[in-house]
Design an enzyme around this catalytic site. Sequence first.
Site, PDB file in Angstrom:
ATOM      1  N   SER A 254      39.965  67.569  65.644  1.00  0.00           N
ATOM      2  CA  SER A 254      38.599  66.752  65.191  1.00  0.00           C
ATOM      3  C   SER A 254      38.643  67.169  63.646  1.00  0.00           C
ATOM      4  CB  SER A 254      37.452  66.830  65.946  1.00  0.00           C
ATOM      5  OG  SER A 254      37.069  68.318  66.104  1.00  0.00           O
ATOM      6  N   GLU A 255      38.797  68.322  63.581  1.00  0.00           N
ATOM      7  CA  GLU A 255      39.092  68.939  62.076  1.00  0.00           C
ATOM      8  C   GLU A 255      40.368  69.536  61.653  1.00  0.00           C
ATOM      9  OE1 GLU A 255      35.208  67.273  61.572  1.00  0.00           O
ATOM     10  OE2 GLU A 255      36.150  68.613  62.357  1.00  0.00           O
ATOM     11  N   THR A 256      40.988  69.788  60.796  1.00  0.00           N
ATOM     12  CA  THR A 256      42.351  70.481  60.036  1.00  0.00           C
ATOM     13  C   THR A 256      41.942  71.427  58.632  1.00  0.00           C
ATOM     14  OG1 THR A 256      43.935  69.654  61.164  1.00  0.00           O
ATOM     15  CG2 THR A 256      44.329  71.115  59.673  1.00  0.00           C
TER      16      THR A 256
END
Length: 288
Positions: free
Chosen positions: A45-47
């Site tokens: 979902s996020e890096t």
Amino acid sequence: MKLPIFIADAFTTKAFRGNPAAVCLLENKLDEDLHQKIAKEMNLSETAFIRKLHPNDNFTQSSCFGLRWFTPQNEVPLCGHATLASAAVLFHKIKNVHSTLTFVTMSGELKARKEEDGIVLDLPLYPAHPQKLHEVEDLIKTAIGDTLVQDVRYSPDTKKLLVRLSDTYNRSFLESLTVNTENLLQVETTGKVKGLILTLKGEPGGQTQAFDFYSRYFAPWYGVAEDPVTGSAHTVLSSYWSEQLGKKDLHAFQCSNRGGELTISLRSDGRVDIKGGAALVLEGTLTA
């Protein structure tokens, strides 16, 4: 190109629960387009990308860093769980010598403080204003059908729509709800809503322990169907439930398949402390 990269599960102390985020440490400036390519490759979902702000900085001795967050689709202005994951990597893996770190971000300066039982994030607190139902009724019906709704709020700062389900429902009902996120994209095309929060008042004693409220979070507009545990959503939820319950200290659980819990304290300066654990599950080198 060789970049140190980690995956940490945030808002949990157990691997494979909470919300996984990739964390990249940038010794040198990275080409702008590579941020998005790496985030798409990681497919979480996020890096998060942590960068040094000055040439003489290092990840062990410095206390202030730049921080950006990318979904597989685009950059986002705030991500709580990836900030927690970033702090966990610096504190627990890199062995940063400071007990408090400052991250310079699109949402201003965010601080992460190391405590014995977790990491505390100092985040902005965003109010959610009453929302006229008829303006978002199609979106809500698409998401949850004829489920009874008790309250609807909107946060213009974060573009999140908060939908409180009727107090007649319990945690199991919220967990069992099926939301077709692809349909949400077809209904909401104006850009007003970028995230949908479904929330429910907690039950006395809960199922295993007391939680003040439960939630789930959907952000298909950012390429994230359902986010497992969402710090940024709780910058809105904290404001709402503190007002509803008359409490400054709250205990929350996000009811995704992975699940995660957050300890919340509203501060007198209009910000919020959100505490959670983190489990480091992967360490490697990105080569390209």
